[in-house]
Design a protein around this motif. Structure first.
Motif, short mmCIF file in Angstrom:
data_model
loop_
_atom_site.label_atom_id
_atom_site.label_comp_id
_atom_site.label_asym_id
_atom_site.label_seq_id
_atom_site.Cartn_x
_atom_site.Cartn_y
_atom_site.Cartn_z
N TYR A 185 -16.18 4.86 0.05
CA TYR A 185 -15.84 6.06 0.81
C TYR A 185 -17.14 6.76 1.21
O TYR A 185 -18.05 6.90 0.39
N ARG A 198 -17.35 4.95 -4.75
CA ARG A 198 -16.52 3.75 -4.77
C ARG A 198 -15.25 4.05 -5.55
O ARG A 198 -15.27 4.74 -6.59
N ARG A 233 0.82 -1.21 0.00
CA ARG A 233 0.00 0.00 0.00
C ARG A 233 0.86 1.26 0.00
O ARG A 233 0.45 2.32 0.51
N LEU A 282 -9.84 5.07 7.58
CA LEU A 282 -9.72 4.48 6.25
C LEU A 282 -9.30 3.01 6.37
O LEU A 282 -8.20 2.71 6.83
N SER A 283 -10.21 2.13 6.00
CA SER A 283 -9.96 0.68 6.05
C SER A 283 -9.61 0.21 7.45
O SER A 283 -8.74 -0.65 7.63
N ASP A 314 -10.71 2.55 -6.01
CA ASP A 314 -9.55 1.76 -5.62
C ASP A 314 -9.59 0.31 -6.13
O ASP A 314 -10.63 -0.20 -6.55
N GLN A 341 -13.70 -1.56 9.62
CA GLN A 341 -14.02 -2.93 9.19
C GLN A 341 -13.29 -3.99 10.01
O GLN A 341 -13.67 -5.16 9.99
N ASN A 395 -13.27 -0.01 -2.55
CA ASN A 395 -13.53 0.67 -1.29
C ASN A 395 -14.74 1.59 -1.42
O ASN A 395 -14.91 2.29 -2.43
N ALA A 407 -13.58 4.79 4.86
CA ALA A 407 -13.40 3.94 3.68
C ALA A 407 -13.45 2.50 4.16
O ALA A 407 -12.77 2.15 5.14
N ASN A 408 -14.26 1.68 3.51
CA ASN A 408 -14.39 0.28 3.90
C ASN A 408 -14.42 -0.62 2.68
O ASN A 408 -15.00 -0.30 1.65
N TRP A 409 -13.79 -1.76 2.84
CA TRP A 409 -13.52 -2.73 1.78
C TRP A 409 -14.81 -3.46 1.38
O TRP A 409 -15.46 -4.06 2.22
N GLN A 410 -15.14 -3.43 0.08
CA GLN A 410 -16.33 -4.10 -0.44
C GLN A 410 -15.91 -5.40 -1.13
O GLN A 410 -16.13 -5.61 -2.32
#
Length: 254
Positions: free
Chosen positions: A231, A220, A28, A118-119, A222, A122, A229, A150-153
């Motif tokens: 947002y 969305r 990252r 951010l991330s 990334d 979750q 993600n 921001a969360n991972w989909q």
């Protein structure tokens, strides 16, 4: 969620980042496109930013590269539970170790123009713990400030769904966790497992409402797919549940 299970999941993720901090940070190193898009939704020229779940401070480095005027002493504060990631940090400002799964994790930090998470939300086990942390983040906002998530989909991506693993690999059962909780594998530099909660638009809206926050915008971004993600930009809600627009440019101190 039973508190003993929550503690096991926190320990699982702590062990993961203890072992894989270096390859995780390396994966990252480049700021995702969503960071730049996020700035368009936030008030300009913040004097102070709180980064909840900062890792090695990559969002702080991104901000400093975009705006060298950010004060390196007071302009950025990052908090995270992973000592190895914090040790690798080269962000401007302060990086502090806090267990975000515990009440009072943000106590004494002051108030901020922006609070970003951010991330990270979750990885907080249990709806009640996530709701509590979001309320604490709201409490760190100055009048007119903004909060960004921001969360991972991951379920929307076949590539990411291949990483799903059965709970039995960590000695748990699906009945031990909550709906939307998953175990995902990591395979860079070795095999590891992480706990992740799927926080989609509906789950995010429910958490926001419970915390007295209003959703101002979502998008969305990334990943290879361009939408990995979600947002969300939030503000303190007024009595009608809408985002308050007041903006105050005073100092960061309480």
């Amino acid at each position: 969620m039973d508190e003993a299970v929550a503690r096991r999941l926190v320990a699982l993720n702590e062990a993961f980042y203890e072992r894989f901090a270096e390859p995780f940070a390396a994966s990252r190193a480049t700021p995702p496109p969503g960071f730049a898009r996020l700035l368009a939704h936030l008030p300009a020229a913040p004097s102070c930013v709180l980064d909840v779940g900062c890792g090695d401070g990559r969002f702080g480095r991104f901000l400093r590269a975009r705006d060298p005027a950010i004060d390196p002493t007071t302009g950025y504060t990052g908090v995270d539970f992973s000592a190895p990631l914090l040790a690798a940090g080269e962000a401007p400002g302060h990086l502090l170790r806090r267990d975000l799964s515990r009440p009072g994790a943000l106590d004494g930090l002051g108030s901020f123009d922006w609070v970003v998470c951010l991330s990270t939300l979750q990885h907080i086990p249990g709806h009640d713990h996530r709701a509590r942390l979001l309320r604490e983040m709201r409490g760190c906002l100055r009048p007119g400030g903004r909060l960004a998530l921001a969360n991972w989909q991951f379920l929307d991506s076949p590539r990411q769904r291949r990483k799903l693993r059965p709970w039995a690999e960590v000695g748990l059962d699906a009945a031990d966790v909550e709906p939307g909780d998953y175990l995902l594998a990591w395979q860079r530099g070795g095999y590891g497992l992480r706990y992740v909660a799927l926080l989609d638009a509906a789950a995010t809206a429910a958490l926001a409402e419970a915390a007295g926050l209003a959703v101002l915008a979502q998008f969305r971004s990334d990943g290879r797919e361009g939408d990995l993600n979600l947002y969300t930009i939030l503000a303190v809600a007024d009595r009608q549940g809408k985002g308050m627009q007041e903006w105050n440019a005073d100092s960061c101190a309480d």
